[in-house]
Design an enzyme around this catalytic site. Structure first.
Site, short mmCIF file in Angstrom:
data_model
loop_
_atom_site.label_atom_id
_atom_site.label_comp_id
_atom_site.label_asym_id
_atom_site.label_seq_id
_atom_site.Cartn_x
_atom_site.Cartn_y
_atom_site.Cartn_z
N GLU A 62 0.77 -1.31 -0.12
CA GLU A 62 -0.44 0.05 -0.05
C GLU A 62 1.05 1.06 -0.15
O GLU A 62 0.74 1.92 0.85
CB GLU A 62 -1.17 0.21 1.18
N GLU A 107 -6.22 -7.59 -0.40
CA GLU A 107 -6.58 -7.51 1.24
C GLU A 107 -7.76 -7.69 0.96
O GLU A 107 -8.71 -6.61 -0.19
CB GLU A 107 -6.11 -6.76 1.79
C1 GCO Z 1 -3.35 -2.85 4.94
C2 GCO Z 1 -3.43 -3.22 5.74
C3 GCO Z 1 -3.29 -3.59 7.19
C4 GCO Z 1 -4.76 -3.31 7.81
C5 GCO Z 1 -6.24 -3.37 7.40
C6 GCO Z 1 -7.06 -3.29 7.58
O1 GCO Z 1 -2.65 -3.36 4.13
O2 GCO Z 1 -4.20 -2.16 4.69
O3 GCO Z 1 -2.02 -3.45 5.25
O4 GCO Z 1 -2.05 -3.90 8.01
O5 GCO Z 1 -4.67 -3.60 9.59
O6 GCO Z 1 -6.14 -2.36 5.80
O7 GCO Z 1 -7.24 -1.66 8.19
#
Ligand code: GCO
Length: 442
Positions: A167, A351
């Site tokens: 990200e 994710e």
């Molecule tokens: C992401 C996040 C996670 C967070 C999740 C929820 O990569 O966005 O890496 O670390 O925990 O997004 O907020």
């Protein structure tokens, strides 16, 4: 009801995701201090000033966690390595214990028939590098390349896939413009530099890994659907700009070697000199792209300097962190990523998941809203696959409850409940539902 495995293409992969600082227990194994330790130690940044020193103690309990993954029938596990665990000062001395740990993790996954999908940076920058300006300093690309070399020459032969940076938007904008994550800056010059250096570090790491002969390399970008808060032209323009610096900036650089012009209008004056010369490195070819998707935002114009807009509360049902549930946004990004950027390359949903008001009662966690959320987003994936978009896998965030950054341990995203007093793991209803869906092959 979750769609069954048999309702997806034969080669479609199901996974769960975690990250190092959120689960490992950073206090163990000789890891160096990180800017998240510093950020959390500063009043007001993190709920109850909690940090990742113990987290889920995955450092010691990983066999139990991997057994849970195997029992659920997952094909692949997305996790990250901590730079400061491998190189406590970020440069120079290597922590042998750290390398041994990641070596054990990889072998532990392979023994269970689970593919290791590694990310090399999920936000815990070594403090010693933060002292040198962190992502503001162009040298970070070289430091990151060196760390990549050290780690990957040890474990690169056994990873299934690797991505340099989780990200980039969060690394740069959320942390240097909005100040919500470490290092907690609110500074446009720092932001512009981070927005560029994070891409440069990505490209350098890809080059290093190609040099080591490692394949299946990708990029993981988070995307948030930007909807105009009302029907005005000004709101449409505001949402489009938000979409630009959030969603288009990084994929445009990585796949086209250029930054979006609308965003450059604001960031251009603050960019590091000679940034144009780095675009070819940032656009080093990758083999797949990962999309992290959770929610949408309503955007309205606001007075003040660029970008002159703000987020407006939306009407849709929300998760426990206040994020609207909007699976149509996932369809949009999967379609657009293929059409405008990555073409025929495999796309993974790297994710997707939600925070819930999960309570453990009598050994059970009934997280039906999470099952519904996963079902809606898996249906979105099926819709675009039917249109021919090359989505090849889906990872749930997250395998287990963990350190949710500024929310501390208060917000729970896991398929598996973690009691943060006893560290006991209890699979939630969503874990059992996913397991039933994955094990059904017909
Ligand atoms: C992401 C996040 C996670 C967070 C999740 C929820 O990569 O966005 O890496 O670390 O925990 O997004 O907020």
């Amino acid at each position: 009801m979750l769609p069954k495995r048999a309702e997806f293409p034969k080669d479609f992969l199901f996974g769960a995701a975690t990250s190092s600082y959120q689960i490992e227990g950073h206090g163990f194994g000789g890891a160096g201090r990180t800017h998240w330790d510093d950020f959390a130690a500063t009043p007001g940044n993190v709920v109850r000033a909690e940090n990742g020193a113990l987290a889920c103690d995955h450092y010691h309990r990983w066999p139990e966690d991997f057994d849970l993954m195997q029992a659920a029938g997952f094909d692949v596990y997305r996790f990250s390595s901590s730079w400061a665990r491998v190189m406590p000062e970020g440069r120079g001395a290597v922590n042998a214990e750290g390398l041994d740990y990641y070596d054990r993790l990889i072998d532990g996954l392979l023994e269970r028939g689970i593919k290791p999908a590694l990310t090399l940076y999920h936000w815990e920058l070594p403090s010693a590098l933060a002292d040198l300006g962190g992502w503001r300093n162009r040298d970070i690309a070289g430091w990151f390349a060196d760390y990549t070399q050290v780690l990957m020459q040890r474990i690169g032969d056994r990873v299934w896939s690797a991505a340099p940076i989780n990200e980039p938007w969060c690394v740069a904008w959320l942390s240097h413009f909005l100040g919500h994550h470490a290092p907690g800056l609110r500074d446009i010059r720092a932001t512009a530099r981070a927005m560029h250096h994070v891409g440069l570090a990505h490209g350098r790491a890809i080059e290093v890994m190609r040099g080591l002969g490692i394949g299946n390399l990708g990029a993981v970008c988070n995307m948030e659907y930007a909807a105009p808060a009302n029907g005005s032209a000004a709101a449409a323009a505001a949402a489009s700009l938000y979409d630009g610096y959030y969603n288009r900036w990084f994929v445009s650089a990585m796949f086209r070697g250029e930054y979006p012009a609308d965003v450059l209008q604001g960031l251009g004056p603050h960019m590091p000199q000679g940034w144009q010369d780095d675009m070819a490195t940032i656009a080093a070819p990758v083999d797949w792209v990962g999309v992290n998707y959770y929610t949408r935002k309503l955007i309205a114009p606001a007075p003040g300097p660029w970008p002159a807009h703000h987020e407006v509360d939306g009407p849709l049902p929300k998760t426990a962190v206040g994020w609207e549930i909007y699976p149509e946004g996932l369809e949009f990004f999967l379609r657009r990523t293929a059409a405008d950027y990555s073409g025929d390359l495999p796309i993974y949903v790297t994710e997707n998941g939600m925070a819930g008001a999960d309570v453990l009662r009598g050994g059970v966690v009934d997280d039906t809203p999470r099952i519904d959320y996963l079902a809606q987003h898996l249906a979105a994936v099926q819709t675009v696959i039917a249109e021919g978009v090359p989505v090849k896998g889906y990872f749930t965030w997250s395998l287990m409850d963990n350190f949710e950054w500024a929310h501390g341990y208060e917000k729970r995203f896991g398929l598996v409940h973690v009691d943060f007093e006893t560290l006991q793991r209890t699979p939630k209803a969503s874990y059992h539902a996913l397991k039933a869906a994955l094990l059904r092959r017909v």
